[in-house]
Design a protein around this motif. Structure first.
Motif, mmCIF file in Angstrom:
data_model
loop_
_atom_site.group_PDB
_atom_site.id
_atom_site.type_symbol
_atom_site.label_atom_id
_atom_site.label_comp_id
_atom_site.label_asym_id
_atom_site.label_seq_id
_atom_site.Cartn_x
_atom_site.Cartn_y
_atom_site.Cartn_z
ATOM 1 N N ASN A 6 14.193 -45.234 -22.144
ATOM 2 C CA ASN A 6 14.622 -44.573 -20.884
ATOM 3 C C ASN A 6 14.853 -45.618 -19.703
ATOM 4 O OD1 ASN A 6 13.537 -41.579 -20.851
ATOM 5 N ND2 ASN A 6 12.173 -42.711 -22.322
ATOM 6 N N LEU A 7 14.290 -46.835 -20.032
ATOM 7 C CA LEU A 7 14.959 -47.653 -18.857
ATOM 8 C C LEU A 7 16.331 -48.124 -18.818
ATOM 9 C CD1 LEU A 7 11.606 -50.221 -18.412
ATOM 10 C CD2 LEU A 7 12.795 -48.525 -16.633
ATOM 11 N N SER A 8 16.691 -48.098 -20.133
ATOM 12 C CA SER A 8 18.113 -48.560 -20.305
ATOM 13 C C SER A 8 19.104 -47.401 -19.861
ATOM 14 C CB SER A 8 18.357 -48.794 -21.988
ATOM 15 O OG SER A 8 18.096 -47.509 -22.585
ATOM 16 N N LEU A 9 18.738 -46.265 -20.021
ATOM 17 C CA LEU A 9 19.354 -45.002 -19.346
ATOM 18 C C LEU A 9 19.346 -44.966 -17.853
ATOM 19 C CD1 LEU A 9 18.345 -42.105 -21.893
ATOM 20 C CD2 LEU A 9 20.410 -43.443 -22.159
ATOM 21 N N ILE A 10 18.471 -45.184 -17.280
ATOM 22 C CA ILE A 10 18.215 -45.136 -15.844
ATOM 23 C C ILE A 10 18.911 -46.517 -15.423
ATOM 24 C CG2 ILE A 10 16.636 -45.669 -13.829
ATOM 25 C CD1 ILE A 10 14.510 -44.340 -15.632
ATOM 26 N N LEU A 11 18.884 -47.543 -16.192
ATOM 27 C CA LEU A 11 19.655 -48.650 -15.720
ATOM 28 C C LEU A 11 21.104 -48.451 -15.885
ATOM 29 C CD1 LEU A 11 19.352 -51.720 -14.867
ATOM 30 C CD2 LEU A 11 19.571 -52.374 -17.402
ATOM 31 N N ASN A 91 23.251 -33.051 -29.644
ATOM 32 C CA ASN A 91 23.569 -33.425 -28.358
ATOM 33 C C ASN A 91 23.168 -34.697 -27.586
ATOM 34 O OD1 ASN A 91 25.133 -31.065 -27.118
ATOM 35 N ND2 ASN A 91 23.646 -29.887 -27.078
ATOM 36 N N ALA A 92 22.108 -34.991 -27.782
ATOM 37 C CA ALA A 92 21.722 -36.280 -26.971
ATOM 38 C C ALA A 92 22.222 -37.203 -27.698
ATOM 39 C CB ALA A 92 20.100 -36.191 -27.152
ATOM 40 N N GLY A 93 22.133 -37.414 -29.090
ATOM 41 C CA GLY A 93 22.632 -38.718 -29.809
ATOM 42 C C GLY A 93 23.966 -38.708 -29.379
ATOM 43 N N SER A 94 24.796 -37.849 -29.607
ATOM 44 C CA SER A 94 26.417 -37.755 -29.445
ATOM 45 C C SER A 94 26.708 -38.244 -28.379
ATOM 46 C CB SER A 94 26.906 -36.297 -29.984
ATOM 47 O OG SER A 94 26.540 -35.073 -29.047
ATOM 48 N N LEU A 95 26.038 -37.558 -27.211
ATOM 49 C CA LEU A 95 26.449 -37.967 -25.754
ATOM 50 C C LEU A 95 26.047 -39.462 -25.665
ATOM 51 C CD1 LEU A 95 25.106 -35.022 -23.607
ATOM 52 C CD2 LEU A 95 27.392 -35.719 -24.263
ATOM 53 N N LEU A 96 25.124 -40.098 -26.172
ATOM 54 C CA LEU A 96 24.777 -41.606 -25.960
ATOM 55 C C LEU A 96 25.871 -42.269 -26.846
ATOM 56 C CD1 LEU A 96 23.193 -44.008 -25.229
ATOM 57 C CD2 LEU A 96 21.701 -43.424 -27.395
ATOM 58 N N PHE A 97 26.316 -41.777 -27.923
ATOM 59 C CA PHE A 97 27.670 -42.477 -28.718
ATOM 60 C C PHE A 97 28.737 -42.387 -27.823
ATOM 61 C CE2 PHE A 97 30.813 -42.244 -31.872
ATOM 62 C CZ PHE A 97 30.786 -43.682 -32.413
ATOM 63 N N TRP A 98 29.086 -41.270 -27.250
ATOM 64 C CA TRP A 98 30.157 -40.981 -26.300
ATOM 65 C C TRP A 98 30.201 -42.101 -25.375
ATOM 66 C CZ3 TRP A 98 33.505 -36.343 -25.676
ATOM 67 C CH2 TRP A 98 34.438 -36.369 -24.927
ATOM 68 N N THR A 99 29.127 -42.654 -24.752
ATOM 69 C CA THR A 99 28.785 -43.367 -23.393
ATOM 70 C C THR A 99 28.858 -44.842 -24.068
ATOM 71 O OG1 THR A 99 27.045 -41.619 -22.459
ATOM 72 C CG2 THR A 99 27.269 -43.905 -21.678
ATOM 73 N N THR A 138 18.765 -36.432 -17.484
ATOM 74 C CA THR A 138 18.130 -35.260 -16.660
ATOM 75 C C THR A 138 17.984 -34.020 -17.673
ATOM 76 O OG1 THR A 138 20.483 -34.543 -16.069
ATOM 77 C CG2 THR A 138 19.098 -35.991 -14.535
ATOM 78 N N LEU A 139 18.861 -33.962 -18.874
ATOM 79 C CA LEU A 139 18.975 -32.835 -19.743
ATOM 80 C C LEU A 139 18.775 -32.800 -21.036
ATOM 81 C CD1 LEU A 139 19.542 -29.873 -18.722
ATOM 82 C CD2 LEU A 139 21.811 -30.212 -19.333
ATOM 83 N N VAL A 140 19.364 -33.930 -21.707
ATOM 84 C CA VAL A 140 19.261 -34.084 -22.991
ATOM 85 C C VAL A 140 18.897 -35.549 -23.403
ATOM 86 C CG1 VAL A 140 20.562 -32.083 -24.010
ATOM 87 C CG2 VAL A 140 21.703 -34.191 -23.256
ATOM 88 N N ASN A 141 17.904 -36.044 -23.205
ATOM 89 C CA ASN A 141 17.407 -37.344 -23.129
ATOM 90 C C ASN A 141 16.974 -37.655 -24.762
ATOM 91 O OD1 ASN A 141 15.960 -39.759 -23.317
ATOM 92 N ND2 ASN A 141 14.871 -39.478 -21.441
ATOM 93 N N PRO A 142 17.684 -38.501 -25.387
ATOM 94 C CA PRO A 142 17.559 -38.802 -26.803
ATOM 95 C C PRO A 142 16.284 -39.654 -26.832
ATOM 96 C CG PRO A 142 19.001 -40.481 -25.998
ATOM 97 C CD PRO A 142 18.806 -39.664 -24.653
ATOM 98 N N PHE A 143 15.629 -40.192 -26.086
ATOM 99 C CA PHE A 143 14.073 -40.749 -26.348
ATOM 100 C C PHE A 143 12.945 -39.887 -25.670
ATOM 101 C CE2 PHE A 143 17.273 -44.030 -25.452
ATOM 102 C CZ PHE A 143 17.199 -44.707 -26.595
ATOM 103 N N GLU A 144 13.255 -38.280 -25.712
ATOM 104 C CA GLU A 144 12.031 -37.478 -25.304
ATOM 105 C C GLU A 144 11.182 -37.486 -26.492
ATOM 106 O OE1 GLU A 144 11.648 -32.703 -25.123
ATOM 107 O OE2 GLU A 144 13.692 -33.545 -24.926
ATOM 108 N N LEU A 145 9.810 -37.522 -25.968
ATOM 109 C CA LEU A 145 8.853 -37.643 -27.011
ATOM 110 C C LEU A 145 8.402 -36.255 -27.427
ATOM 111 C CD1 LEU A 145 6.749 -40.259 -25.410
ATOM 112 C CD2 LEU A 145 7.970 -40.442 -27.519
ATOM 113 N N GLY A 304 22.498 -25.693 -22.019
ATOM 114 C CA GLY A 304 22.659 -25.855 -20.801
ATOM 115 C C GLY A 304 23.777 -26.775 -20.420
ATOM 116 N N LEU A 305 24.225 -27.606 -21.306
ATOM 117 C CA LEU A 305 25.059 -28.820 -21.046
ATOM 118 C C LEU A 305 26.264 -28.105 -20.543
ATOM 119 C CD1 LEU A 305 24.420 -31.630 -23.695
ATOM 120 C CD2 LEU A 305 24.641 -31.790 -21.172
ATOM 121 N N GLY A 306 26.681 -26.896 -21.151
ATOM 122 C CA GLY A 306 28.134 -26.343 -20.810
ATOM 123 C C GLY A 306 28.301 -26.129 -19.428
#
Length: 659
Positions: A6-11, A91-99, A138-145, A304-306
């Protein structure tokens, strides 16, 4: 580890925002120090995206089911390659890959040879990064527990457990993300009020690379659908397929029209429009895939990503429109009109119109169900019949234009001279059409289409042969050396010819497979046979085996072709312990001119089954044409690039451009 993720995403949010602010400050203040600091922000953003990606891959590979994403797309028995491929399954993983890909591209731009465009380009790319990082946190966190840690995960959809899952999304994302680069350079050119063609030269390879990956992604996706879904086809005009096809069409147009601007200083407004449109279509496609508003086997669940993507698309479109309108006088003053109706410039422009017509036809067919539902309350779906009927004449027009384009010179052409150069290819295609009709082949449009492809292939082959012959005469080289050196001397031109040849081969495969398939659905008992085309299939046995977490059910079908015994085919159904629906594994026996395609549909007992059998003509030509296209793109990419980019030092004196 959860905290680090999560810190890496915030960073990533902090650093991408800082890079955006530092580039703006550097340009406005004329400060090289701020611009250099922004480069540090770029590296930091890349490290943040890389750290988050590495952590998610580790969690996926090692089965950390305390994370919702890991539990949703993997399980203990899933092969490691598919555990890692689950990175882009949701969703979460593919957006991280895109990023991650976007941060890599941004870092390359930031540390490549600096030009006046660099800070502005980095600002636009950083804005994109800021959006993606913000959406994830805020919406699709890949590190959600998860609230509870399951004993095992849900596993990956069986349809995704295919080699296509490893390659297809990666190639498409490389293409999608790559189109942000020419868009960013175009916006930089507008912000600088520099209407020269330098930004096109700087982005040529970026655009061509993105187009190459889109080409590969679409082809791999078609192959994947062909071998996995079991319906006998390779392209269903699914909304998500269309989402990747539309930017391919617009970038195809762009790659042709930029040559006119580079050579003749024409089509400046048009090229800006194509760059903006292509980038916008990548966001629009992502909106379609992630909004849940259209039904597709490829789409992600509605999250809700749309809405977020639609807002971002609207913002970027308004941003681009503002820059174009505010600089319109400069753009128009630099533009040069096309002077001759019959010239290579005009043929390229007509090529653009045809490709844009194709893109609009696909767009309209894709969004019409949404429009009809909004206006009438009833969703009217457009299926393959609409797309096939509309796209067939557009494809024919494109093939015919491609056939004559190589013989049309720049500036002004002679109709008589051009017709003389194509007389033999035209005669060959006419003879081929007569041969097909005389042989009893049905389908007038298919005969015309295939003959047009022969015409196009012949004109390009003749052009290459003439050039090789001229080189042999001038240098006394043999044919092989003359051909290699000819391609090496002008890689862009002859790489493009090779791409056209690939499209011609691919088009023959598409037209033939659409017009002349044979299909039969047959219920047979053990020992019985049936025939289709020149094949005779015999039901030999029905078997069931346990393989780890799955039960594999398959029929052994003996195959005879024109009285000659071939190896048997084994169509399968696979039942997974943790998945309710079975997976279909198609048995395909390929030859140069047709495929035998067999699907195990159902069974009553182990001695009585129902199979779908098809003979699909010239399917292998589709894949072969794709290989030829990719080879041509690689040759064109290896050509040298000429640039007239300004030094980064000049940025300091041009800061007023954005004030």
């Amino acid at each position: 580890m959860y905290i680090i993720g999560n810190l890496s995403l915030i960073l990533g949010i902090v650093l991408s925002a800082y890079t955006l602010a530092a580039t703006i400050a550097g340009v406005r203040k004329g400060s090289a120090q701020w611009l250099e600091s922004a480069r540090g922000g770029i590296i930091g953003t890349f490290i943040a995206a890389l750290t988050a990606s590495a952590l998610l891959l580790y969690f996926l590979g090692t089965g950390h089911f305390e994370f919702t994403y890991v539990a949703s797309y993997t399980n203990r028995t899933l092969p490691l390659i598919y555990k890692l491929s689950a990175f882009w399954a949701g969703n979460a993983g593919s957006l991280l890959f895109w990023t991650l890909l976007l941060s890599i591209y941004t870092a390359i731009i930031g540390f490549a040879k600096k030009t006046a465009y660099t800070p502005y380009t980095l600002a636009v790319l950083s804005l994109n990064l800021l959006f993606f990082f913000t959406v994830m946190i805020t919406l699709v966190n890949p590190f959600e527990l998860s609230d509870t840690i399951p004993a095992d995960g849900n596993g990956l959809n069986p349809m995704l457990q295919n080699p296509g899952m490893v390659i297809h999304p990666v190639t498409l994302y490389l293409g999608y993300v790559g189109l942000a680069v020419p868009f960013a350079f175009a916006m930089a050119s507008l912000m600088l009020k520099n209407m020269d063609s330098d930004w096109l030269r700087l982005t040529r390879k970026w655009t061509l690379t993105a187009w190459m990956f889109l080409t590969a992604g679409n082809l791999i996706g078609a192959w994947w659908a062909y071998v996995e879904l079991g319906w006998g086809g390779y392209w269903a005009w699914d909304p998500v397929e269309n989402a990747s096809f539309m930017p391919w069409l617009t970038v195809s147009a762009l790659l042709h029209s930029v040559m006119i601007q580079e050579r003749k200083n024409m089509l400046r407004k048009w090229n800006l429009f194509l760059v903006i449109l292509s980038y916008g279509l990548t966001l629009f496609g992502t909106f379609l895939v992630r909004s849940g508003i259209l039904t597709s086997v490829h789409a992600f669940a509605d999250s809700g990503l749309g809405t977020y993507f639609f807002i971002f698309l609207a913002f970027m479109a308004l941003f681009a429109a503002y820059l174009v309108v505010s600089r319109y006088g400069l753009i128009r003053s630099k533009s040069v009109p096309v002077s001759a109706y019959f010239s290579k410039e005009s043929s390229f422009l007509l090529n653009n119109y045809i490709l844009l017509a194709a893109a609009f036809a696909v767009f309209w067919g894709t969004v019409f169900p949404l429009i009809s539902e909004t206006l009438t309350g009833t969703k009217i779906n457009t299926g393959a019949p609409y797309f096939n009927k509309v796209m067939a004449p557009i494809l024919l027009a494109l093939i015919l234009l491609m056939a004559v384009c190589p013989v049309i010179p720049w500036q002004k052409a002679s109709l008589a001279r051009s017709l003389k150069q194509v007389r033999w290819p035209l005669a060959l295609s006419a003879l081929f059409a007569a041969f097909l009709a005389g042989s009893g082949v049905e389908g007038t449009f298919a005969i015309i289409g295939i003959s047009a492809c022969i015409f196009m292939l012949a004109t390009h082959t003749a052009e290459i042969a003439r050039a090789v012959q001229a080189r042999k005469k001038a240098t006394a080289e043999n044919t092989v050396i003359a051909t290699v050196k000819l391609f090496a001397k002008n890689k862009r031109r002859y790489g493009g010819y090779l791409v056209h040849l690939g499209i011609g081969v691919l088009a023959v495969g598409i037209i033939s497979s659409q017009a002349y398939p044979l299909e039969i659905i047959k219920t047979i008992e053990k020992g019985e046979s049936f025939s289709i085309g020149g094949y005779e299939l015999t039901f030999n046995s029905f078997n069931k085996v346990k393989q780890g977490d799955r039960d594999v059910i398959f029929a052994e079908m003996g195959v005879m072709y024109n009285g000659r015994k071939l190896a048997p085919v084994l169509p399968e159904k696979i039942y997974y312990d943790n998945w309710s629906e079975p997976s279909t594994e198609v048995a395909v026996k390929s030859r140069w001119n047709e495929d035998l395609y067999v699907v195990l549909s159902s069974w009553e007992t182990k001695n009585k089954i129902t199979v779908l059998a098809r003979v699909n003509p010239f399917i292998s030509w589709i894949w072969t044409g794709g290989y030829i296209m990719l080879a041509g793109i690689l040759i064109a990419l290896s050509g040298k690039r000429r640039t007239n980019g300004k030094s980064v030092v000049q940025v300091v004196t041009e800061g007023e451009a954005v004030r």
